[in-house]
Design a protein around this motif. Structure first.
Motif, short mmCIF file in Angstrom:
data_model
loop_
_atom_site.label_atom_id
_atom_site.label_comp_id
_atom_site.label_asym_id
_atom_site.label_seq_id
_atom_site.Cartn_x
_atom_site.Cartn_y
_atom_site.Cartn_z
N ARG A 173 0.83 -1.19 0.00
CA ARG A 173 0.00 0.00 0.00
C ARG A 173 0.88 1.25 0.00
O ARG A 173 1.99 1.23 0.50
CB ARG A 173 -0.89 0.07 1.25
N THR A 174 0.35 2.33 -0.54
CA THR A 174 0.99 3.63 -0.41
C THR A 174 -0.08 4.70 -0.38
O THR A 174 -1.17 4.53 -0.92
CB THR A 174 1.98 3.89 -1.56
N ASP A 175 0.24 5.83 0.27
CA ASP A 175 -0.67 6.97 0.32
C ASP A 175 0.16 8.24 0.36
O ASP A 175 1.20 8.29 1.03
CB ASP A 175 -1.58 6.88 1.55
N ILE A 176 -0.28 9.25 -0.34
CA ILE A 176 0.47 10.51 -0.38
C ILE A 176 0.46 11.22 0.96
O ILE A 176 1.31 12.06 1.23
CB ILE A 176 -0.10 11.42 -1.49
N GLY A 177 -0.49 10.88 1.83
CA GLY A 177 -0.62 11.55 3.11
C GLY A 177 -1.44 12.83 3.00
O GLY A 177 -2.04 13.12 1.96
N ALA A 199 -3.41 9.82 12.42
CA ALA A 199 -2.45 10.45 13.33
C ALA A 199 -1.89 11.76 12.77
O ALA A 199 -1.09 12.42 13.43
CB ALA A 199 -1.31 9.49 13.64
N GLY A 200 -2.30 12.12 11.57
CA GLY A 200 -1.85 13.38 10.98
C GLY A 200 -1.40 13.27 9.54
O GLY A 200 -1.47 14.23 8.79
N GLY A 201 -0.91 12.10 9.13
CA GLY A 201 -0.50 11.90 7.74
C GLY A 201 0.46 12.94 7.23
O GLY A 201 0.32 13.44 6.11
N SER A 202 1.49 13.27 8.00
CA SER A 202 2.38 14.37 7.64
C SER A 202 3.38 14.02 6.54
O SER A 202 4.06 14.91 6.03
CB SER A 202 3.15 14.84 8.88
N ASP A 203 3.46 12.75 6.16
CA ASP A 203 4.41 12.34 5.12
C ASP A 203 3.75 11.28 4.25
O ASP A 203 2.71 10.72 4.59
CB ASP A 203 5.67 11.77 5.78
#
Length: 325
Positions: free
Chosen positions: A88-92, A303-307
């Motif tokens: 999986r991957t996500d841009i955040g 949790a914020g998805g900062s990265d």
């Protein structure tokens, strides 16, 4: 997009000046310049424990990601001889592009994640070049030796470095790389940077790699606790990355492979947001690799998805499902 260059004086013999525009510093000589990806720089291609060593350093993939799309990619989950693996991957929530890259081929037992840096898509070029080097190695060698793995990592470093030196738009780019190769009763790991590889064995999760970061070194020296490192103001400084100047030697690890072993490869977009004990609990509670992967991505976002956040989950033994009875 305009980027600013940051010059930082050395904190120690292992920290040299420099910063990446997206907020993660790379300890290196000189400043990191603004970077851009030119068209055609990189095209997405088609679909025994404790022994550490250091050295200077196309098969059709089962799954592949090199990040441009802003949305989460629910990538193909595959199985070979009953082995469960998924990615999986996500841009955040904060980044404008995804500079992570990842790939695996279960048949050959090769799994890898990379986290690029350099600003405005140059990080994507670096991580993509690292992944491409691993893919080519897997095509040439059915079961690569530790020397072949080392040579692959060093070759990737040299190519990324030369691209950065010869292209002003990519100056200062680099990437982490964490690779796991599974054999008959053993695994080999090659690692540079602060992405991570974990093993879940007997209900306990263990980090197999060491972070090449300022706070990682302070934790190992007993100056910081792991909890203090999570919020340290200089937690974004990494001390080793492919394609950059300074010490880029990979850690090489050989470890045994036991029935029921499961592995997590991930970028710091996960570990910077989610505590290890929460990751462990999620892996133990999930019935499938897909369920665990989806939950971990969502936890990082919540949790914020900062990265950017990228992960691969796989079992270590052929014929074994994700969840053990």
């Amino acid at each position: 997009t305009a980027r600013h260059a940051v010059t930082r004086q050395p904190d120690s013999a292992q920290q040299r000046a420099g910063a990446r525009p997206d907020g993660r510093d790379r300890a290196r000589g000189g400043c990191v310049q603004a970077c851009a990806r030119t068209e055609g720089d990189f095209r997405n291609p088609p679909p025994r424990d404790g022994r550490r060593h250091r050295g200077r350093v196309r098969p059709a993939p089962q799954a592949l990601y090199q990040g441009q799309q802003p949305e989460q990619r629910n990538l193909k989950t595959t199985g070979v001889n009953g082995v469960a693996a998924t990615m999986r991957t996500d841009i955040g929530k904060k980044r404008k592009q995804n500079e992570d890259a990842a790939w695996f081929d279960e048949k050959r037992g090769v799994f890898v994640v990379a986290d690029g840096m350099g600003g405005h898509l140059a990080g994507e070029v670096a991580s993509g070049m690292a992944i491409d080097a691993v893919r080519k190695m897997a095509a040439r060698h059915k079961k690569p030796s530790i020397d072949q793995i080392k040579k692959t990592v060093l070759g990737a470093h040299e190519r990324i470095y030369q691209r950065a030196q010869g292209n002003a738009e990519c100056a200062g780019m680099g990437t982490t790389l964490s690779m796991l190769c599974r054999g008959a009763g053993y695994i080999y790991i090659a690692h540079v940077g602060d992405s991570r590889i974990y093993r879940l064995r007997g209900g306990r999760m263990e980090q197999l790699t060491q972070d090449h970061s300022l706070v990682g070194e302070l934790v190992r020296a007993g100056i910081l606790t792991a909890e203090e490192a999570r919020t340290h103001p200089r937690r974004n400084i990494i001390t080793r990355a492919l394609g950059t100047e300074g010490d880029n030697t990979p850690d090489l690890l050989a470890a045994d492979l036991q029935p029921g072993d499961r592995f997590l490869l991930c970028t710091d977009g996960l570990t910077g947001m989610v505590r290890d004990d929460e990751i462990e609990r999620t892996l133990l509670d999930s019935q499938t690799a897909d369920e665990a992967a989806d939950r971990l991505i969502q936890m990082a976002l919540d949790a914020g998805g900062s990265d950017n956040v990228t992960l691969i989950l796989c079992t270590g033994e052929e014929g074994k499902p994700w969840k053990q009875d």
